[in-house]
Enzyme design. Structure first.
Site, PDB file in Angstrom:
ATOM      1  N   CYS A   1      11.712  -8.051  -7.343  1.00  0.00           N
ATOM      2  CA  CYS A   1      11.751  -9.382  -7.950  1.00  0.00           C
ATOM      3  C   CYS A   1      10.834 -10.343  -7.191  1.00  0.00           C
ATOM      4  CB  CYS A   1      13.166  -9.956  -7.902  1.00  0.00           C
ATOM      5  SG  CYS A   1      14.295  -9.162  -9.041  1.00  0.00           S
TER       6      CYS A   1
ATOM      7  N   CYS B  36      17.120 -12.517  -6.669  1.00  0.00           N
ATOM      8  CA  CYS B  36      17.334 -11.119  -6.306  1.00  0.00           C
ATOM      9  C   CYS B  36      18.470 -11.010  -5.277  1.00  0.00           C
ATOM     10  CB  CYS B  36      16.033 -10.549  -5.747  1.00  0.00           C
ATOM     11  SG  CYS B  36      16.024  -8.766  -5.499  1.00  0.00           S
TER      12      CYS B  36
END
Lengths: 311, 368, 203
Positions: free
Chosen positions: A291, A297
């Site tokens: 991410c 994330c």
């Protein structure tokens, strides 16, 4: 050889004694709240209000020298510093991450000069988010302000190098050359080849550069709940997209706008398949994806851990 | 998978700062002040602040990088309150230490060579022998005595009186301030001169040089280059009388420019009932002894003053948009910042097109 | 918080300017929504104008011009002197002013004479700061608003603008993007913004 010249009696000889500037300047006074002096803040605030009143229009302003280099986010920083105050919570990201060196540097400057402003990595906690090149993945709320750093605010530069001309084209909403350019692009490249900083039409009136965000993020500007402010320090322009405003990427019916394709890929860390991914080259030449929005994330990872612990 | 988000940003920055301050054997500000006067002049000009001691400090702190030093000076300047404005100053009031003209063999007041490197032989003085010889061979200095300082008439004034110089209209409005208002094009001449005076020396010289090489109609000759110290005055807040604050060290250049009709794309149009044959004037000003920049500035200003001129030096928007050292170096060096999000976006475009190309080629082969 | 809650607290240039700006920014980004200003200036000589004065101190300084419309009524002259002295702004005619102070509803012709900016620099259009009657108790026009900053449409009882004023505003904003932007402030510190892009339909 010059002795017979006429004289200027008005100027005393003492005028030419070298002044001791260090003595005159004295110790530098403590910096004003949020670094900028009040005159500068007022000018930026006036420009911001006009920018909001005319969505997508670039308001000229007298960008000040900041203690970070021009081209490194000085425009976004000026907008942020003129906007924030005690009680605000600031999040700063670069390429989607709070830990990027430029983000750290800007956050550190705000912490140093604006007491009472908290800083955070969490998108949800932030009242102001300053960013270079990305929107957070999660949608922003009405009580949040997005500030984008802009290197090149003029979307018409691709067809016209002159500021005096592009200003006139915007004045008359004469965007023919942009459309011709995009058409030729499709003929040559099979699609509109602009990758990031994709030009958009704001409120049906102004073509605007959304700053170098990926195409993935363009939709976050359209009919958003939050206000977006854009600052270009080196180019001395401020512009804005109010909430609930139409922001439409330029495209053709038969060559529709498309975002970056991450199909079949997932974040190696949190497993997300619906986020903008960073591609990382690993030893041996393989590829790994993770991410770009690291705070998002992290939250997914810790939420998953909690679920697992609960089981 | 072992990938974790990089969280080391702050540690890395602090470590980098520590490496800088750990450097030893560097100059201090006093040493810079004594030994690098021309560098100080350049830094003050590009930093837009006349402060020799602070410039010396900035140069020491920046390890001799003139642009970084100019940056330190400007960032410091933006924190200083603006207390007032000096009154207009006339270069004719300068206490002249050096003054030359290339247009006439002799000029009223005479040519004053002063302190210059122009005619030195560029021999690296490995053991200091040349400098010692030069000191020994020096003729006795001429002292300037009496009350007040001599005033030199301007060379250009003589040409003006004869009507040979295209009149520039006196603009009674307050000069523009590009540090307060963004430049607009076409720019008022005051904004142009301010931007050029803050311009980066190397850029200015390159652009001026391009005009000399024939890109445009300029054909410059130095009417007068004078350097020395110019007293500055403010109005006393209570009495409103002019008061001398002090003097700044400056170099001023008035450049005469002869443009033959039609040369370099220029068309010269005279006013009604007057000859079109006129010289155009260009003005250059730099802090200290940065003569190179002041000359370049006057060529550029002259190029922009020539009606319908062409070439890079005459392109006002191009020159003013690119002459600032902090803007250009800031943006060029910002490429050191991570750009992987935008690069990922570009990768997506290129891979998409390659795929489209490959499948098109395969389709053609299959059809064959 | 109502602005009248702390009438004697002096306007603090750094903190109050920032807080006031944030409320005005939010109101400008969401036209027609009623916001409450967080500060006042008790020194303001204009009756009912202390919250309006806070907006003035936030935005005006020696780099801008302002005008006072005579209809501002009692205290108008003192207000002009006060603004010039506290902000450093320059008092000029209505047709030259960056900021115009008036009491609503406006006399005929005021909106028409204000600066609208040029097509190339529409930001040079004026900002009208209108002192209006109390938003809750005053008489007004029921209006429906659409445009940027407004989800679907927003309904509001517009105090301080006559039907004629609305027509004049429409005319002043007809040549997009030129136009004037309005801030309506009532004596209690409530405020509504109507930027030039907001379409107002009487209901």
């Amino acid at each position: 050889m010059v002795i017979d010249q006429q004289r200027d009696p008005q100027i005393p000889r003492s005028a030419f004694r070298a002044p001791r500037l260090s003595a005159l300047a004295g110790a530098p006074e403590a910096y004003n709240y949020a670094f900028l002096d009040e005159v500068s803040k007022r000018e930026i605030r006036r420009a911001l209000l006009k920018a909001v009143a005319i969505p997508g229009y670039q308001v000229p302003f007298g960008a000040r020298e900041m203690p970070i280099a021009r081209g490194w986010g000085s425009g976004g920083l000026q907008v942020t510093l003129a906007t924030l105050g005690p009680g605000d919570t600031l999040k700063v990201i670069d390429q989607g991450t709070d830990a990027g060196v430029n983000a750290v540097n800007i956050r550190r400057l705000v912490e140093r000069t604006a007491p009472g402003v908290a800083t955070t990595y969490s998108t949800a906690e932030a009242t102001i988010i300053q960013s270079r090149h990305r929107f957070p993945e999660e949608s922003l709320r009405a009580d949040q302000i997005m500030v984008l750093q802009v290197p090149l605010p003029e979307p018409l530069r691709m067809v016209e190098p002159r500021e005096s001309v592009t200003r006139q084209l915007h004045a008359e909403a004469d965007y023919t050359r942009v459309w011709v350019h995009l058409y030729e692009d499709v003929i040559t490249n099979g699609e509109i080849s602009r990758a990031s900083g994709y030009p958009v039409m704001v409120n049906g009136r102004y073509i605007m550069s959304p700053s170098p965000i990926p195409r993935w993020d363009i939709d976050k500007l359209h009919q958003s709940a939050s206000l977006t402010l854009l600052g270009a320090g080196r180019e001395k322009r401020i512009y804005a997209v109010p909430p609930h405003t139409n922001v439409v990427p330029l495209d053709f019916e038969d060559y529709p706008f498309r975002v970056e394709d991450f199909s079949g890929k997932r974040c190696a860390r949190c497993g997300a398949t619906d986020t903008y991914l960073d591609e990382i080259i690993v030893n041996g030449g393989g590829r790994l994806y993770a991410c770009s929005d690291t705070a998002h994330c992290d939250e997914r990872v810790s939420a998953e851990r909690e679920t697992r612990n609960a089981e | 998978m072992g990938y974790t988000a990089v969280k080391g940003g702050l540690d890395a920055i602090l470590a980098a700062e520590a490496l800088i301050s750990a450097g030893d054997g560097r100059l201090n500000a006093a040493q810079v002040g004594r030994g690098a006067r021309l560098l100080i002049d350049q830094v003050m000009g590009e930093g837009g602040l006349y402060a020799p001691e602070l410039a010396a400090l900035a140069i020491a702190q920046a390890e001799g990088d003139p642009i970084e030093a100019a940056f330190l000076l400007r960032a410091y300047r933006s924190t200083l309150p603006r207390i007032g404005y000096t009154l207009p100053s006339d270069g004719r009031r300068m206490r002249v230490l050096r003054r030359i003209s290339s247009t006439f063999k002799d000029i009223p007041g005479g040519q004053v060579l002063g302190r210059t490197r122009d005619y030195t032989q560029r021999l690296l003085d490995v053991d200091g022998r040349f400098a010692a010889k030069a000191r020994a061979a020096a003729p006795p200095a001429t002292a300037i005595g009496g009350e007040g300082w001599p005033v030199f008439p301007s060379v250009v004034d003589a040409l003006r009186e004869e009507g040979l110089v295209r009149q520039t209209t006196d603009d009674p409005t307050e000069p523009a301030d590009i540090t307060r208002d963004a430049l607009r094009f076409p720019a008022p001449r005051s904004a142009r001169l301010q931007a050029l005076a803050r311009g980066e020396t190397g850029f200015m010289v390159a652009i001026g040089y391009s005009a000399q090489r024939g890109l445009g109609a300029a054909h410059p000759t130095i009417a007068e280059l004078r350097s020395g110290e110019l007293p500055l005055q403010i109005r006393h807040p209570l009495t409103h009388d002019p008061v001398v604050l002090g003097a700044v060290s400056l170099v001023e250049v008035e450049m005469i420019n002869h443009t033959a009709g039609g040369v370099g794309g220029a068309t010269i149009v005279g006013g009604e009932g007057e000859s079109s044959e006129r010289f155009d004037l260009g003005y250059g000003l730099a802090f200290g002894r940065n003569e190179r920049k002041a000359i370049a500035m006057s060529i550029i200003d002259a190029s922009m003053n020539i009606p319908s001129n062409s070439g890079p030096a005459a392109d006002e928007e191009f020159v003013l948009s690119h002459c600032d050292a902090l803007e250009s170096s800031g943006f060029v060096e910002h490429l050191k910042l991570p750009h992987y999000v935008t690069f990922q976006s570009a990768l997506d475009r290129v891979r998409f097109r390659r795929l489209a190309q490959l499948s098109a080629e395969r389709g053609t082969r299959n059809a064959e | 918080m109502s602005a009248t809650a702390a009438p004697s607290k002096p306007f603090e240039p750094v903190a109050d300017s920032q807080a006031t700006f944030r409320v005005v920014l939010d109101a400008m980004a969401r036209p027609g929504s009623v916001r409450t200003l967080p500060a006042t200036d008790p020194r303001c000589p204009l009756p009912g104008g202390r919250a309006l004065a806070a907006v003035a101190l936030t935005l005006l300084d020696h780099e801008v011009t302002f005008a006072i419309v005579p209809s501002l009524g009692e205290g108008a002259e003192e207000f002009a002197r006060y603004l010039a002295a506290t902000t450093g702004g320059r008092l000029v005619g209505i047709d030259e002013a960056d900021y115009v102070f008036a009491r609503g509803p406006l006399a005929h012709g005021v909106l028409a004479s204000m600066k609208r900016g040029s097509l190339a620099f529409p930001d040079e259009g004026a900002t009208l700061l209108l002192l209006v009657e109390d938003f809750e108790t005053g008489d007004g026009v029921a209006a429906s608003l659409t445009g940027p900053g407004i989800p679907d449409d927003r309904t509001l009882t517009l105090v301080g603008l006559s039907a004629e004023n609305l027509a004049e505003r429409r005319a002043a904003n007809a040549e997009v993007p030129r136009g004037v932007d309005l801030l309506l402030v009532d004596p209690t510190g409530r405020m509504v913004c109507l930027p030039r892009t907001t379409q107002i339909a009487a209901r």
